[in-house]
Each structure stands twice: as structure tokens, then as C-alpha cells.
Design an enzyme around this catalytic site. Structure first.
Site, PDB file in Angstrom:
ATOM      1  N   ASP A 202     -66.011  81.430 -21.858  1.00 14.12           N
ATOM      2  CA  ASP A 202     -65.130  81.175 -23.064  1.00 14.12           C
ATOM      3  C   ASP A 202     -65.927  81.884 -24.241  1.00 14.12           C
ATOM      4  OD1 ASP A 202     -62.799  79.548 -24.279  1.00 14.12           O
ATOM      5  OD2 ASP A 202     -64.488  78.931 -25.499  1.00 14.12           O
ATOM      6  N   GLU A 268     -64.572  86.422 -22.030  1.00 12.63           N
ATOM      7  CA  GLU A 268     -63.318  86.291 -23.003  1.00 12.63           C
ATOM      8  C   GLU A 268     -64.254  86.969 -24.190  1.00 12.63           C
ATOM      9  OE1 GLU A 268     -60.387  83.572 -25.632  1.00 12.63           O
ATOM     10  OE2 GLU A 268     -62.367  82.782 -24.960  1.00 12.63           O
TER      11      GLU A 268
END
Ligand code: NOJ
Length: 552
Positions: A202, A268
Site C-alpha cells: 500500500d 502501489e
């Protein structure tokens, strides 16, 4: 190395809260996922990525973790995860866990300790700083969070500010502290030891901030885009993509490479494509990075050609691009395509035949659409912090941009069948998010076995991709528009002595062209009734995409 499984796989993202509720509380859970694994094995995906199911107050649906090594009770426990991993592996698929390294929940015991006093041993685990003089009552510098607005939050008892790159209850860990690095690398090992095959990381480009806390520069940009996070007239030079962050990607890679079986990392990285690629550190950093320009790309011949060419150019072997058309943060692709199944079939053909690793989002395979949810009924923390935004603004963004700031709208329960609960939970149970008023046949039960359905189209392409090396590991050469006509995009892919030609008619008109692979064998088409593609002249139906294996 070049043929590692993760380069050739197709990843399917499950949002655990929304996949299948096995115990009647209206919330999806891990046993529910286990019960539905055959759907994914039959569909033909190779890898499943699970959005977070760790212990969490769930203020950001699990992206706010308060214990990285336990499971939120509503989803199951560690023993359930072990069964899940085993059940996925038993079906020949791989497991990717979501890992939120950048920040924790403010309820994490580390942060509770950290904020308890300035001299607590965990103080330096987070990013704390004095405010600006006089009086320290202004934030330390101008840094904005990724979601806009200052990312600094004042803590009165200790008279300092803590930094959050995302929501105010998600304090950033301090990666300049070696203890934090060691703890988080240990967390990866904890899950690798349990058998997971990879991690989705993330906002991993946000791990380090400027050591001297210098201001971010001015930028001529109000609204961010999918591959440029600068916004509100501020650049992100001091808070994103720091050289220290890029160097740390190699540390992360060393951890996964220390395990057998080609484990991998996908990051990401909200950044220009070149910067996202830099996080792969020439093959020594992240194995993959999400590329988000495709999310909003027009389904038009020129756009497809341009994007396929650009991704291919920027990710030469041993790098490889990714193909992302949806996720738990963004409007569903089919809603951007007017809900149209024929376009969705062509989009699937594009995604599953271009060179790169496709990432599917649950429900895409049956054409699940955005479910409009009024802001006042929303559970999404991004909406809750913007209660002052009137509903008409949400509506305008939806209708003018096909975009949604309310992430609940793309997170609604998986549509398994046409019953009142869509088969997501038992009848009479209220699902945690509402279903569309009319499922409109966008369910697994409605589409299974129907060759004209989107679901069967996905299945055909996924199986064709798996069976044909040219499709899962071939190199790619775009066909000249002069050869295909301007309405059709095509490319040739070759591997292991096999060559296939992909042709996509990205218009609503039939198109006739000279067959670039005359006498070839039809591999797969969006048209489930097509049986061959050998004729010297090919007629492609509106929005038809097909693959032909060349003769000889
Ligand atoms: C990106 C995730 O995809 C999103 O859902 C989450 O809210 C933020 N990072 C914060 O973790």
C-alpha cells in the site's frame, strides 16, 4: 528468472468484506472466501490478492491496522488464514496479502505508546516534529497529505505534531528508525513463513519523508491525476518517491528473494509511470508496480495502441507492466463504459492479451456496476471527513467525470445470484453495503454457461491465456494501423515458437480487414459463437476482439 510464475499470472483482487458471508453477519469472511474458491479456479485466474483482513478498528476498512500478525475476528483467525492459504494452493493458485507498511491505525499499541510521552521508547517509531515558531502552534511545514489538506496533526499533551500521508487516524511509521524497518521486514517474514506468495504494498512510495523536513515545492496543479499526485498547487518532492524509499525497495526484495518459490512484490506507487518504474530498481526492487493510467483510458483504438506501446516501451524485459482497470478505490471500469457488456468484453480482451500482468477486481467478471450511495449513508472514511460537501457535487463528479469519491460505491457485495441478497449472505441478513436495486443479470448464476455472457468471455480468455505461451509470456509487436485499419488495434505476440495475432475492433461498427494470419487457428474471441478466423478477409463484429494462432 524471466519465466517466474508471477510474470505470467493473472491476479484477482478480493475485498474480503464483500465477497461472501458464511456466518450471517452481513460481512464477508475468510471461510466465505474458501467456500467460493472454485469459482476462481474455474474462472482461470492464477493468483488471489486479499485486501487487508488484519486486526483493525476498520475505520478505513482494514487499511488501518492495529496488529499485523492477527486477524480481525469478523473475518476469522490465524488458523482460518492457514486453511485459506492451503485451500488456494490446493487449487493451483497463489496468495498475495495486502501489506500496509506506510502507516498503522492510531489505535495500534505502538502509536498509543508513541503518543504517550516524548521520551517513550516508541516515540521515534512515528514521524513527530515540533510546530513552527512562535509557540509551535503551526504545523512544522507545508506538507499536504495525499488526500489533500495538511497531513500534520497536533498532539496537545506532548505539544508536537505527527504526520499522516493518508487519513488523520493513520499515522505514518518512521522508516528512518532501524527498529521500524526490522519490525516491518519481520512482519513480511511472518506471513512468508505461513506460505503467502507475495505482497501488495500500500502507498509504498510514501515510506520516507525528507530528513530535514523541508517544505514541498509549489506546483502548477490543482487536481491530481492517476499518474501525477501533485495537487492543490503543491509538489510532493519531500514526501513521495524519495531516494531512501527507492533504496528500501531493494531491502524488501531481498526479503522475498530469501524464500523459495519466486515470491513477489507489487507496489502501489502513485507517480508518473517513469517514477513508478524506478521503484523496480532495474529488476532489483519491486517486481511489479500498478500502472493506473489505464483506469480512465478511453476504449478507443488510438488510446489502446498508445498505452500498449508506452507500457511495453517503459517496461522492457525483465521488467513487465501491469494492467489495472479497477480496484477498491476507483470507479468500476464498466461504469466508465456506460455499463455496456459488449465494451466490457472488449476491455477484457485487451487486458488479458496485452503484455503484462492483469489485475482483475472482484465482480468485474460479471459486469458489476457502481452502486450509487448517498454521501449521508456512506461508510467510507474519505466521505465521512467531507460531510460538508453537498450531494450535488458527488452527483456532478459522477455524471461529468464517471468518477466517484465515495469508495463504497465500488465495494458492494459480490453478485453471486439473482436473489434478494445476491447470494452474498443468507436471505434476511442485511449486507454491510447495499446491493443495486436491479441486479440486471450481472451475477455468476445468471451468466454461467451462456457463451454470450461477460463471465464466459472472461473464462475463455483466461483459459486461452493460460494455454498459450505467446499470450502469457510472449513479446509484443504492435501491428501497423495501415495493416489493420484505423478502427482496429492489433498486436503480434510470440513465445516458445508460437505466434498469435490479437485484433481488437474498438468501435461500435463491424469492420472488415485483410487477415494478418490467414489460414490460422482461432484461439479465442469475445464472440462465444465464432468458430474460425482463417479466411483471407476477416469481418470483426462491433466491439469484437479475437486471437488467432498463425499457421505453421
Ligand atoms: C491505498 C488503499 O488502496 C486505500 O484503500 C487506502 O485507504 C489507502 N491506501 C490508505 O491505506
Amino acid at each position: 528468472m524471466q519465466n517466474s510464475w508471477w510474470r505470467e499470472t493473472v491476479v484477482y483482487q478480493i475485498y474480503p468484506r464483500s465477497f461472501f458471508d458464511s456466518n450471517g453477519d452481513g460481512i464477508g469472511d475468510l471461510d466465505g472466501i474458501i467456500a467460493k474458491l472454485d469459482h476462481l479456479a474455474d474462472l482461470g485466474v492464477g493468483t488471489i490478492w486479499f485486501s487487508p483482513f488484519y486486526a483493525s478498528p476498520q475505520r478505513d476498512v482494514g487499511y488501518d491496522i492495529c496488529d499485523y500478525r492477527t486477524v480481525a475476528p469478523e473475518y476469522g483467525d490465524l488458523a482460518t488464514v492457514d486453511r485459506l492459504i492451503q485451500a488456494v494452493h490446493a487449487r493451483g493458485m497463489k496468495v498475495v496479502m495486502d501489506m500496509v507498511m506506510n502507516h498503522t491505525s492510531d489505535q495500534h499499541p505502538w502509536f498509543v505508546e508513541s503518543r504517550s510521552s516524548r521520551d517513550n521508547p516508541k516515540r521515534d517509531w512515528y514521524v513527530w516534529h515540533d510546530g513552527r515558531k512562535p509557540g509551535g502552534k503551526a504545523p512544522p511545514n507545508n506538507w499536504n497529505a495525499m488526500i489533500g489538506g495538511s497531513g500534520w496533526h497536533y498532539d496537545a499533551p506532548t505539544d508536537q505534531w505527527f504526520w499522516t500521508q493518508f487519513l488523520p487516524f493513520q499515522p505514518d511509521l518512521n522508516y528512518r528508525n532501524p527498529e521500524v524497518q526490522a519490525e516491518m521486514l519481520g512482519t513480511l517474514r511472518f506471513w512468508l513463513d505461513r506460505g503467502v506468495d507475495g505482497f501488495r504494498l500500500d502507498i509504498v512510495n510514501a515510506l520516507f519523508e525528507d530528513a530535514e523536513f523541508r517544505d514541498n515545492p509549489f506546483a502548477w496543479r490543482l487536481i491530481p491525476s492517476d499518474d501525477d499526485p501533485r495537487m492543490l498547487f503543491q509538489g510532493s518532492d519531500r514526501t513521495l518517491n524519495l531516494p531512501e524509499t527507492l533504496a528500501f525497495m531493494k531491502e524488501l526484495r531481498r526479503v522475498v528473494d530469501g524464500y523459495p518459490g519466486d515470491r513477489f512484490l507489487v507496489g502501489e506507487v502513485n507517480a508518473p509511470i517513469e517514477m513508478a518504474q524506478a521503484h523496480c530498481c532495474d529488476g532489483h526492487g519491486l517486481n511489479l508496480v500498478f500502472l493506473f493510467r489505464s483506469l480512465k483510458a478511453a476504449l478507443k483504438p488510438a488510446t489502446i495502441r498508445e498505452l500498449v506501446s508506452e507500457y511495453d516501451r517503459l517496461f522492457p524485459d525483465p521488467l513487465i507492466p501491469t494492467w489495472v482497470f479497477g480496484n477498491h478505490d476507483r470507479a468500476r471500469r464498466i461504469s466508465r463504459l456506460g455499463g455496456d457488456m459488449a465494451r466490457a468484453r472488449l476491455n477484457a480482451a485487451w487486458q488479458l492479451t496485452a503484455r503484462g500482468v492483469p489485475f482483475l477486481y472482484y465482480g468485474e467478471e460479471v459486469g458489476m456496476v457502481q452502486r450509487p450511495i448517498p454521501a449521508r449513508d456512506s461508510q467510507d472514511a474519505l466521505v465521512l471527513r467531507m460531510q460538508w460537501v453537498p450531494q450535488f457535487v458527488y452527483d456532478a463528479i459522477r455524471s461529468l467525470m464517471g468518477e466517484s469519491i465515495n469508495r463504497d460505491e465500488c465495494r458492494t457485495p459480490m453478485q453471486w445470484d439473482g436473489t434478494a441478497t445476491a447470494g452474498f449472505c443468507a436471505q434476511g441478513v442485511k449486507p454491510w453495503l447495499p446491493l443495486p436495486d436491479d441486479l440486471g443479470g450481472r451475477t455468476v448464476a445468471d451468466q454461467a454457461g451462456n457463451p454470450d455472457s461477460l463471465l464466459e468471455c472472461y473464462r475463455r480468455f483466461l483459459h486461452a491465456r493460460r494455454e498459450n505461451p505467446a499470450l502469457h509470456r510472449g513479446d509484443l509487436a504492435l501491428l501497423d494501423a495501415a495493416e489493420t485499419g484505423k478502427d482496429v488495434v492489433g498486436w503480434r505476440r510470440t513465445a516458445d515458437g508460437q505466434t498469435v495475432v490479437v485484433l481488437l475492433n474498438a468501435t461500435n461498427r463491424a469492420h472488415t480487414l485483410r487477415n494478418p494470419a490467414p489460414g490460422g487457428t482461432l484461439v479465442v474471441s469475445t464472440d462465444g459463437r465464432r468458430t474460425d478466423a482463417a479466411a483471407p478477409e476477416l469481418v470483426l463484429a462491433p466491439w469484437e476482439g479475437l486471437v488467432v494462432r498463425t499457421a505453421g
